[in-house]
Scaffold this active site. Structure first.
Site, PDB file in Angstrom:
ATOM      1  N   ALA A 206      -7.720 -15.210   0.330  1.00 27.59           N
ATOM      2  CA  ALA A 206      -6.928 -15.488   1.535  1.00 27.59           C
ATOM      3  C   ALA A 206      -7.788 -16.181   2.598  1.00 27.59           C
ATOM      4  O   ALA A 206      -7.280 -16.939   3.419  1.00 27.59           O
ATOM      5  CB  ALA A 206      -6.337 -14.193   2.070  1.00 27.59           C
TER       6      ALA A 206
ATOM      7  N   GLN B 252      -1.119  -3.352  -9.217  1.00 29.29           N
ATOM      8  CA  GLN B 252      -2.481  -3.032  -8.804  1.00 29.29           C
ATOM      9  C   GLN B 252      -3.096  -2.148  -9.890  1.00 29.29           C
ATOM     10  O   GLN B 252      -2.362  -1.448 -10.606  1.00 29.29           O
ATOM     11  CB  GLN B 252      -2.414  -2.249  -7.498  1.00 29.29           C
ATOM     12  CG  GLN B 252      -3.753  -1.938  -6.906  1.00 29.29           C
ATOM     13  CD  GLN B 252      -3.608  -1.594  -5.437  1.00 29.29           C
ATOM     14  OE1 GLN B 252      -3.024  -0.582  -5.084  1.00 29.29           O
ATOM     15  NE2 GLN B 252      -4.121  -2.448  -4.589  1.00 29.29           N
TER      16      GLN B 252
ATOM     17  N   GLU C 243      -7.326 -11.768 -15.714  1.00 25.82           N
ATOM     18  CA  GLU C 243      -7.517 -12.275 -14.350  1.00 25.82           C
ATOM     19  C   GLU C 243      -8.977 -12.676 -14.174  1.00 25.82           C
ATOM     20  O   GLU C 243      -9.881 -11.950 -14.586  1.00 25.82           O
ATOM     21  CB  GLU C 243      -7.153 -11.193 -13.334  1.00 25.82           C
ATOM     22  CG  GLU C 243      -7.305 -11.691 -11.901  1.00 25.82           C
ATOM     23  CD  GLU C 243      -6.979 -10.634 -10.866  1.00 25.82           C
ATOM     24  OE1 GLU C 243      -5.803 -10.255 -10.763  1.00 25.82           O
ATOM     25  OE2 GLU C 243      -7.911 -10.193 -10.166  1.00 25.82           O
TER      26      GLU C 243
ATOM     27  N   HIS D 182       1.692   0.550  -1.663  1.00 26.53           N
ATOM     28  CA  HIS D 182       0.785  -0.315  -0.897  1.00 26.53           C
ATOM     29  C   HIS D 182       0.210   0.470   0.293  1.00 26.53           C
ATOM     30  O   HIS D 182       0.918   1.258   0.919  1.00 26.53           O
ATOM     31  CB  HIS D 182       1.526  -1.564  -0.409  1.00 26.53           C
ATOM     32  CG  HIS D 182       0.629  -2.575   0.225  1.00 26.53           C
ATOM     33  ND1 HIS D 182       0.374  -2.601   1.574  1.00 26.53           N
ATOM     34  CD2 HIS D 182      -0.118  -3.579  -0.315  1.00 26.53           C
ATOM     35  CE1 HIS D 182      -0.472  -3.585   1.843  1.00 26.53           C
ATOM     36  NE2 HIS D 182      -0.780  -4.195   0.716  1.00 26.53           N
TER      37      HIS D 182
ATOM     38  N   HIS E 157      -2.912 -17.547  -8.480  1.00 31.31           N
ATOM     39  CA  HIS E 157      -2.386 -16.679  -7.422  1.00 31.31           C
ATOM     40  C   HIS E 157      -2.272 -17.566  -6.178  1.00 31.31           C
ATOM     41  O   HIS E 157      -2.981 -18.565  -6.062  1.00 31.31           O
ATOM     42  CB  HIS E 157      -3.345 -15.550  -7.097  1.00 31.31           C
ATOM     43  CG  HIS E 157      -3.643 -14.628  -8.231  1.00 31.31           C
ATOM     44  ND1 HIS E 157      -4.232 -13.405  -8.052  1.00 31.31           N
ATOM     45  CD2 HIS E 157      -3.448 -14.737  -9.570  1.00 31.31           C
ATOM     46  CE1 HIS E 157      -4.381 -12.797  -9.216  1.00 31.31           C
ATOM     47  NE2 HIS E 157      -3.929 -13.597 -10.163  1.00 31.31           N
TER      48      HIS E 157
ATOM     49  N   GLY F 230      -1.347 -11.527   0.747  1.00 36.64           N
ATOM     50  CA  GLY F 230      -2.780 -11.468   1.090  1.00 36.64           C
ATOM     51  C   GLY F 230      -2.983 -10.464   2.208  1.00 36.64           C
ATOM     52  O   GLY F 230      -2.023 -10.033   2.857  1.00 36.64           O
TER      53      GLY F 230
ATOM     54  N   LYS G  17      11.647  -9.088  -3.106  1.00 36.71           N
ATOM     55  CA  LYS G  17      10.896 -10.155  -3.793  1.00 36.71           C
ATOM     56  C   LYS G  17      11.603 -10.523  -5.101  1.00 36.71           C
ATOM     57  O   LYS G  17      11.663 -11.687  -5.477  1.00 36.71           O
ATOM     58  CB  LYS G  17       9.455  -9.696  -4.073  1.00 36.71           C
ATOM     59  CG  LYS G  17       8.633  -9.440  -2.814  1.00 36.71           C
ATOM     60  CD  LYS G  17       7.123  -9.340  -3.069  1.00 36.71           C
ATOM     61  CE  LYS G  17       6.628  -8.004  -3.484  1.00 36.71           C
ATOM     62  NZ  LYS G  17       5.167  -7.842  -3.417  1.00 36.71           N
TER      63      LYS G  17
ATOM     64  N   GLN H  56     -18.729   0.053  -8.009  1.00 34.93           N
ATOM     65  CA  GLN H  56     -17.582  -0.852  -8.060  1.00 34.93           C
ATOM     66  C   GLN H  56     -16.283  -0.056  -7.829  1.00 34.93           C
ATOM     67  O   GLN H  56     -15.403  -0.474  -7.073  1.00 34.93           O
ATOM     68  CB  GLN H  56     -17.563  -1.546  -9.435  1.00 34.93           C
ATOM     69  CG  GLN H  56     -16.271  -2.220  -9.799  1.00 34.93           C
ATOM     70  CD  GLN H  56     -15.895  -1.986 -11.271  1.00 34.93           C
ATOM     71  OE1 GLN H  56     -16.552  -1.238 -11.989  1.00 34.93           O
ATOM     72  NE2 GLN H  56     -14.843  -2.635 -11.710  1.00 34.93           N
TER      73      GLN H  56
END
Ligand code: FAD
Length: 286
Positions: free
Chosen positions: A58, A181, A25, A154, A83, A114, A170, A217
């Site tokens: 987003a 994630q 990514e 989530h 994405h 998003g 989905k 981070q």
């Protein structure tokens, strides 16, 4: 190459190849300078990635790759998966975007909702959930669709059962792969795979791997999502503040090795646009 083709088990002359497919990514460079990113991608290309996914802010602006950038990255002969977040987009914009990436010869998309900005009134939105977007893309295009999954649930969901119910939606609307994630406790991922399978979902669940660069981070990431960070790992990072990149690499090698032994079909590495850690990890696990 489409998602279903990427993750099907290879069978060379009767010998099964269980090597996980590697994907990376990347995000649009904050300073707008894309040439440094190209350099990193040229290095990472050596590991023959099955996919490179491109984040989509987003909020728009510099947080999104331009079509020119996407075209240039594609010209490095990389299989791309942009994405796309539907929040704050209207149907016609979404349809235009889908057409544009299809015209670039791109076959895959990661369909996301998003994060909903506070100022948005959800009554005014064309799409409120990622499932609506999956349904729309599936109806309007031939793109192969991936969706997001959350091993630790989530952050907006009150329980995992509810979150998995919407994940199933989905998949029923046409998703071909789930990208998770980031997580740092593989048991969370293994339990998640079990629960997802109990829902009757059989598409690949590709683990999201984040090589840690610094404690700051980590704290930023886990402050925004439900992610368990192992105490022992934290203590090591705290004890050796000058070696956090190397400690992150060592943790990641062990984590990936364990996932490979489990039999994952892929490893999706959040490169943070750096090739150094990702290269060292891959040199040790492939
Ligand atoms: P959804 O699947 O819609 O789920 C969001 C929440 O709503 C969940 O709690 C779910 O359980 C609930 N829900 C879903 N459907 C319903 C329903 N019908 N009724 C009630 N509740 C429902 N964000 C970006 O801005 N850009 C990116 O490029 C990006 N890339 C990502 C890549 C990965 C691999 C992952 C895991 C996340 C990424 N995100 C990105 C973050 C993502 O946009 C956020 O986590 C967002 O809050 C949720 O998006 P989603 O697609 O999972 O939404």
């Amino acid at each position: 190459m489409e998602l279903s083709e990427i993750y099907q088990q290879n069978n060379y002359g009767g010998v099964k190849d269980f090597t996980p497919k590697i994907s990376f990514e990347i995000f649009p460079p904050k300073n707008g300078n894309i040439s440094d990113l190209f350099e990193e991608l040229r290095i990472l290309k050596k590991y023959n990635p099955a996919l490179v996914s491109l984040t989509f802010g987003a909020s728009g602006g510099l947080n999104r790759f331009s079509f020119e950038d996407i075209k240039s990255i594609r010209d490095l002969e990389l299989n791309l998966m942009p994405h796309f977040t539907c929040v704050s987009m209207i149907k016609s914009e979404i349809e235009n975007y889908i057409r544009s990436i299809e015209n670039l010869g791109i076959e895959n998309i990661l369909a996301l909702r998003g994060d909903i900005p506070e100022y948005l009134n959800t009554d005014d939105l064309d799409f409120i959930h990622a499932s609506d977007l999956v349904d729309f893309i599936h109806t309007k295009s031939t793109l192969s669709i991936a969706v997001a999954g959350y091993p630790e649930t989530h952050i907006e969901s009150t329980n995992q059962k509810e979150d998995l119910k919407y994940l199933k939606q989905k998949v029923d609307y046409g998703a071909s792969a789930i990208y998770t994630q980031m997580f740092f406790d593989n048991d969370k991922y293994y339990k998640y795979c079990e629960k997802v399978s109990e829902m009757g979902i059989s598409i690949p669940i590709i683990p999201g791997i984040m090589p840690v660069r610094s404690l700051a981070q980590v704290d930023k990431m886990i402050g925004m999502a439900r992610i368990t960070f192992p105490e022992k790992f934290r203590q090591r990072l705290e004890k050796f503040p000058n070696d956090t990149k190397q400690i992150g690499i060592e943790f990641c090698i062990e984590q990936c090795q364990n996932l490979i032994d489990f039999g994952v079909k892929g490893l999706h590495i959040f490169t943070l646009n750096h090739s150094d850690q990702t290269s060292e990890i891959l040199e040790n696990i492939l």
